[in-house]
Design a protein around this motif. Structure first.
Motif, PDB file in Angstrom:
ATOM      1  N   ASP A 242       0.830  -1.207   0.000  1.00 16.49           N
ATOM      2  CA  ASP A 242       0.000   0.000   0.000  1.00 16.49           C
ATOM      3  C   ASP A 242       0.867   1.260   0.000  1.00 16.49           C
ATOM      4  O   ASP A 242       0.554   2.251  -0.672  1.00 16.49           O
ATOM      5  N   SER A 243       1.971   1.231   0.780  1.00 16.50           N
ATOM      6  CA  SER A 243       2.870   2.386   0.839  1.00 16.50           C
ATOM      7  C   SER A 243       3.527   2.630  -0.521  1.00 16.50           C
ATOM      8  O   SER A 243       3.646   3.770  -0.978  1.00 16.50           O
ATOM      9  N   ALA A 244       3.958   1.553  -1.157  1.00 16.93           N
ATOM     10  CA  ALA A 244       4.591   1.688  -2.471  1.00 16.93           C
ATOM     11  C   ALA A 244       3.583   2.125  -3.530  1.00 16.93           C
ATOM     12  O   ALA A 244       3.946   2.772  -4.525  1.00 16.93           O
ATOM     13  N   ALA A 245       2.317   1.794  -3.338  1.00 20.47           N
ATOM     14  CA  ALA A 245       1.302   2.132  -4.337  1.00 20.47           C
ATOM     15  C   ALA A 245       1.130   3.640  -4.480  1.00 20.47           C
ATOM     16  O   ALA A 245       0.804   4.133  -5.568  1.00 20.47           O
ATOM     17  N   SER A 246       1.357   4.388  -3.397  1.00 17.34           N
ATOM     18  CA  SER A 246       1.209   5.845  -3.497  1.00 17.34           C
ATOM     19  C   SER A 246       2.260   6.436  -4.424  1.00 17.34           C
ATOM     20  O   SER A 246       1.981   7.367  -5.198  1.00 17.34           O
ATOM     21  N   ARG A 247       3.485   5.902  -4.372  1.00 16.54           N
ATOM     22  CA  ARG A 247       4.526   6.371  -5.286  1.00 16.54           C
ATOM     23  C   ARG A 247       4.197   5.946  -6.721  1.00 16.54           C
ATOM     24  O   ARG A 247       4.442   6.697  -7.679  1.00 16.54           O
ATOM     25  N   SER A 248       3.665   4.743  -6.855  1.00 14.41           N
ATOM     26  CA  SER A 248       3.292   4.280  -8.188  1.00 14.41           C
ATOM     27  C   SER A 248       2.195   5.152  -8.794  1.00 14.41           C
ATOM     28  O   SER A 248       2.132   5.326 -10.016  1.00 14.41           O
ATOM     29  N   ALA A 249       1.352   5.704  -7.949  1.00 16.54           N
ATOM     30  CA  ALA A 249       0.269   6.559  -8.449  1.00 16.54           C
ATOM     31  C   ALA A 249       0.827   7.818  -9.124  1.00 16.54           C
ATOM     32  O   ALA A 249       0.327   8.257 -10.167  1.00 16.54           O
ATOM     33  N   TRP A 250       1.878   8.398  -8.521  1.00 17.53           N
ATOM     34  CA  TRP A 250       2.504   9.560  -9.148  1.00 17.53           C
ATOM     35  C   TRP A 250       3.128   9.183 -10.484  1.00 17.53           C
ATOM     36  O   TRP A 250       3.077   9.958 -11.449  1.00 17.53           O
ATOM     37  N   ALA A 251       3.739   8.019 -10.540  1.00 18.86           N
ATOM     38  CA  ALA A 251       4.317   7.566 -11.806  1.00 18.86           C
ATOM     39  C   ALA A 251       3.240   7.371 -12.861  1.00 18.86           C
ATOM     40  O   ALA A 251       3.425   7.702 -14.042  1.00 18.86           O
ATOM     41  N   ALA A 252       2.091   6.814 -12.438  1.00 11.96           N
ATOM     42  CA  ALA A 252       0.994   6.606 -13.378  1.00 11.96           C
ATOM     43  C   ALA A 252       0.412   7.930 -13.865  1.00 11.96           C
ATOM     44  O   ALA A 252      -0.071   8.047 -15.005  1.00 11.96           O
ATOM     45  N   ALA A 253       0.468   8.959 -13.014  1.00 12.81           N
ATOM     46  CA  ALA A 253      -0.090  10.262 -13.408  1.00 12.81           C
ATOM     47  C   ALA A 253       0.812  11.005 -14.378  1.00 12.81           C
ATOM     48  O   ALA A 253       0.357  11.920 -15.079  1.00 12.81           O
ATOM     49  N   ALA A 254       2.090  10.634 -14.412  1.00  9.45           N
ATOM     50  CA  ALA A 254       3.035  11.370 -15.259  1.00  9.45           C
ATOM     51  C   ALA A 254       2.708  11.233 -16.741  1.00  9.45           C
ATOM     52  O   ALA A 254       2.842  12.195 -17.509  1.00  9.45           O
ATOM     53  N   THR A 255       2.256  10.068 -17.167  1.00  6.97           N
ATOM     54  CA  THR A 255       1.983   9.854 -18.589  1.00  6.97           C
ATOM     55  C   THR A 255       0.800  10.672 -19.094  1.00  6.97           C
ATOM     56  O   THR A 255       0.920  11.402 -20.095  1.00  6.97           O
ATOM     57  N   PRO A 256      -0.387  10.596 -18.468  1.00  4.54           N
ATOM     58  CA  PRO A 256      -1.487  11.452 -18.970  1.00  4.54           C
ATOM     59  C   PRO A 256      -1.178  12.938 -18.863  1.00  4.54           C
ATOM     60  O   PRO A 256      -1.608  13.730 -19.716  1.00  4.54           O
ATOM     61  N   LEU A 257      -0.392  13.332 -17.845  1.00  6.69           N
ATOM     62  CA  LEU A 257      -0.002  14.739 -17.744  1.00  6.69           C
ATOM     63  C   LEU A 257       0.889  15.138 -18.920  1.00  6.69           C
ATOM     64  O   LEU A 257       0.723  16.219 -19.516  1.00  6.69           O
ATOM     65  N   SER A 258       1.800  14.242 -19.291  1.00  7.70           N
ATOM     66  CA  SER A 258       2.685  14.525 -20.437  1.00  7.70           C
ATOM     67  C   SER A 258       1.901  14.595 -21.736  1.00  7.70           C
ATOM     68  O   SER A 258       2.186  15.430 -22.608  1.00  7.70           O
ATOM     69  N   ILE A 259       0.932  13.719 -21.883  1.00  3.30           N
ATOM     70  CA  ILE A 259       0.095  13.744 -23.089  1.00  3.30           C
ATOM     71  C   ILE A 259      -0.637  15.078 -23.203  1.00  3.30           C
ATOM     72  O   ILE A 259      -0.690  15.701 -24.277  1.00  3.30           O
ATOM     73  N   GLY A 260      -1.214  15.537 -22.097  1.00  2.61           N
ATOM     74  CA  GLY A 260      -1.942  16.816 -22.123  1.00  2.61           C
ATOM     75  C   GLY A 260      -1.041  17.984 -22.452  1.00  2.61           C
ATOM     76  O   GLY A 260      -1.396  18.866 -23.258  1.00  2.61           O
ATOM     77  N   ILE A 261       0.161  18.001 -21.854  1.00  7.75           N
ATOM     78  CA  ILE A 261       1.096  19.095 -22.133  1.00  7.75           C
ATOM     79  C   ILE A 261       1.548  19.062 -23.587  1.00  7.75           C
ATOM     80  O   ILE A 261       1.641  20.102 -24.261  1.00  7.75           O
ATOM     81  N   SER A 262       1.821  17.879 -24.103  1.00  5.20           N
ATOM     82  CA  SER A 262       2.253  17.757 -25.491  1.00  5.20           C
ATOM     83  C   SER A 262       1.167  18.219 -26.456  1.00  5.20           C
ATOM     84  O   SER A 262       1.431  18.970 -27.411  1.00  5.20           O
ATOM     85  N   ALA A 263      -0.069  17.781 -26.224  1.00  2.00           N
ATOM     86  CA  ALA A 263      -1.164  18.174 -27.113  1.00  2.00           C
ATOM     87  C   ALA A 263      -1.413  19.676 -27.051  1.00  2.00           C
ATOM     88  O   ALA A 263      -1.611  20.348 -28.085  1.00  2.00           O
TER      89      ALA A 263
END
Length: 528
Positions: A242-263
C-alpha cells in the motif's frame, strides 16, 4: 539476465520487429486519419480520398495482426527462456552441496544450498516466482523498451518535419513519460521489493510448514503460533504494498499529464503558425495542424508501458540476485558434513541418534551431492504419495510394473487385508495423496515402491517408521535377512533406523554418533 535466460538474439529481434510494426501501424494510422479528417473538411472529390481510406483500413487491420504476431513471438521467447532458466537452476540444485535437516522442534525442514541456509519456502520462491519474474522481463521490459525507443524517435522525426518547436515539446513530454515516470515506478518498486519480499518469503515458508506439519504442530500446541506468524507476515507485506502504491500513483499520473502538455503545446504552436488566410508564409496548412495535434496522442502509446516495465525490471533484478546466490558454489567444504564410502556388505544398517547425519550419509551414498550413482535408488523418509491409483504410485519406481507384481509387493509388506477391503484393489485412487491413508499404510506403500524398484542397491530411510514396534521389527529383520525372500539375496539393502531388532541378519553396521563420526562394524566377520 540475458545469460541466465539464454535468449536468442534472432528471436528477440523478430519480436521487436513485430512490436514496431504494430505500434508503427498505430502511429501511421493516427497521422493518416488526421490528414484524412482535415482533407475531408475541404470537401474534395471522393476519388481523391479513396487511397487514404483504403490505407486507413489496411493500417487498422495490420495493427491488430502485428500485435497478435508480436505477442506470439514475445511469449515464445519468454517461455523458452524460462524453461532454460528453470532447467539451469534445477541442475544447480541437483549438483550443489545440498542436504536437509530438521530443527529442534522437528516442525520444519531447512536446506543448505551452496553454503547458505534456506527454508523450503525460500527454495520454492526461487525456482517458481523468481524465474517467472525473469520471464516477464522479455514480455514487459525488453521488447516494450526497444519498441518505445524506435517509435518515439519516429514520432519526433515526423513532427519535426512540420514544426521543430513542436518536436522539441513532444520530445520533452516523451522524456517525462518514458524516463521520469519509469524512474518513479522503479523507486516505488525497490521500496516494495525490500519490504514485501522478505515478508512474502516468510509467509510462504510458514505456510509450507503449516501445510506439511499441521498435525505435529497441533499436538505440540504450536499451530496457532505458526498461523499467527504467517498472518503477521502477510499483513506487513500488504502494508508495504500500500505504501509503495502511493509512489506508483505519481508515476501513473506522469503519462497522462505529459500527453496533455504535449497536445496543448502542439496546439499553441500550430495556432501561432497558422493564420486566417490558411497559413502564414512558411507556416502550416490545416492538414499539418491536424497532424501536429493528433499524432502525439498516438506516440505516447509506446511509452505508456514503460513505468510498468521499470517495476518489472526492478523486481526481476532482485530475483536475479537471489537466483545467483543459489548458483554460487560454496567457498569452503567445511559446511558439508564428512561422509565415508559405502561399506561392503549385502545387508547394511545405519544407526544413530536423531540429527546425527544418518540421512545425509544415505544421500551421499546415493550421489545426491555430486553425481547420482547408476543402479542405486534412494527412498526418502518423506517420499511423496501422488493423488492417483495405488498401482500408479508403485509404478513411480518401475514403469512396467505388472498388476500381479504390484499386488504381491503390497501383500509382502503387510497390506494384504487392507488391499482386500478396497473395492477397486490396486486401482483404488488415493485422491488426497498421503492424506488418504494412515501413517502406517503410507510407510508400507513406500516400502512396496522401494521393493519393486529395479535398482541393484536400495537405500531405505526409516522404512518402518509409524509402524507398530512388533510389525516394524519383523519387517526390519526380513529386510536385513538375505534369505527371507523379501529382497533378492544378490541385491544390496541399506537401512537407516534408530534401533536394531533382536535376531537381525545385518552383515555391516554403521554407527553415526552425535558428532557425525561413523564407526563401521562387521558382526559376522569373526565367525567367517
Amino acid at each position: 539476465m540475458w545469460r541466465l535466460l539464454a535468449l536468442s538474439p534472432a528471436r528477440v529481434a523478430v519480436a521487436i520487429a513485430w512490436g514496431v510494426a504494430a505500434l508503427g501501424s498505430g502511429l501511421g494510422l493516427a497521422a493518416l486519419a488526421a490528414w484524412l479528417i482535415a482533407r475531408a473538411w475541404q470537401m474534395p472529390p471522393v476519388l481523391d480520398l479513396s487511397v487514404a481510406v483504403v490505407s486507413v483500413r489496411a493500417l487498422g487491420i495490420s495493427r491488430g495482426l502485428c500485435r497478435y504476431l508480436e505477442r506470439l513471438a514475445t511469449h515464445d521467447v519468454a517461455l523458452r527462456a524460462m524453461t532454460t532458466a528453470r532447467t539451469s537452476v534445477y541442475r544447480t540444485l541437483a549438483q550443489s552441496d545440498v542436504w536437509w535437516w530438521r530443527d529442534r522442534a522437528g516442525s520444519s525442514g531447512r536446506r543448505v544450498v551452496a553454503g547458505r541456509e534456506m527454508r523450503r519456502g525460500d527454495v520454492l520462491v526461487r525456482i517458481g516466482t523468481d524465474i517467472d519474474d525473469l520471464g516477464a522481463v522479455v514480455v514487459r521490459v525488453l521488447v516494450p523498451v526497444a519498441v518505445a525507443v524506435v517509435l518515439s524517435l519516429a514520432a519526433v522525426g515526423l513532427i519535426a518535419i512540420i514544426s521543430p518547436l513542436a518536436a522539441v515539446i513532444l520530445a520533452v513530454a516523451l522524456g517525462v513519460s518514458g524516463i521520469v515516470a519509469p524512474w518513479l515506478s522503479a523507486v516505488a518498486a525497490r521500496a516494495a521489493e525490500r519490504a514485501v519480499r522478505a515478508d512474502r518469503a516468510e509467509f510462504t515458508a510458514e505456510a509450507v510448514t503449516v501445510l506439511d506439519h499441521a498435525a505435529e504442530l497441533r499436538v505440540a500446541g504450536r499451530l496457532d503460533a505458526a498461523l499467527a506468524v504467517a498472518d503477521k507476515a502477510s499483513h506487513r507485506a500488504v502494508a508495504a504494498e500500500d505504501s509503495a502504491a502511493s509512489r506508483s500513483a505519481w508515476a501513473a499520473a506522469a503519462t497522462p499529464l505529459s500527453i496533455g502538455i504535449s497536445a496543448l503545446g502542439a496546439l499553441l504552436v500550430g495556432i501561432a503558425a497558422y493564420g486566417p488566410t490558411g497559413g502564414l508564409p512558411g507556416g502550416m496548412t490545416p492538414m499539418a495542424l491536424t497532424i501536429l495535434v493528433l499524432v502525439p496522442l498516438s506516440a505516447f502509446e509506446a511509452v505508456g508501458a514503460l513505468p510498468a516495465a521499470a517495476t518489472t525490471l526492478t523486481t526481476a533484478r532482485a530475483a536475479l540476485h537471489r537466483l545467483r546466490d543459489t548458483s554460487v558454489k560454496p567457498s569452503a567444504a567445511a559446511d558439508k558434513p564428512a561422509t565415508i564410502a559405502m561399506p561392503a556388505g549385502r545387508r547394511v544398517v545405519v544407526l544413530g541418534p536423531s540429527g546425527a547425519g544418518k540421512t545425509t550419509l544415505l544421500m551421499a551414498w546415493a550421489g545426491l551431492f555430486d553425481t547420482p550413482r547408476d543402479g542405486v535408488t534412494f527412498f526418502a523418509e518423506d517420499a511423496h504419495l501422488f493423488g492417483t491409483s495405488i498401482l500408479e504410485n508403485l509404478r513411480v519406481a518401475r514403469g512396467d510394473l505388472s498388476l500381479d507384481a504390484a499386488e504381491s509387493a503390497l501383500r509382502t509388506v503387510g497390506l494384504g487385508p487392507w488391499l482386500d477391503s478396497l473395492p477397486d484393489g490396486v486401482h483404488t485412487s488415493l485422491t488426497a495423496g498421503a492424506a488418504a491413508v494412515s501413517g502406517g499404510q503410507r510407510r508400507r506403500i513406500l516400502l512396496a515402491r522401494a521393493l519393486v524398484a529395479p535398482a541393484h542397491t536400495l537405500l531405505l530411510d526409516e522404512p518402518t517408521e509409524h509402524l507398530a514396534a512388533a510389525e516394524g521389527d519383523h519387517i526390519l529383520r526380513d529386510l536385513l535377512d538375505a534369505n527371507s525372500g523379501l529382497v533378492a539375496p544378490d541385491r544390496t539393502v541399506v537401512v537407516v533406523t534408530h534401533q536394531l531388532p533382536p535376531g537381525h541378519g545385518a552383515d555391516t553396521i554403521v554407527t553415526v554418533d552425535a558428532t557425525g563420526t561413523c564407526h563401521v562394524e562387521y558382526p559376522h566377520a569373526a565367525a567367517n
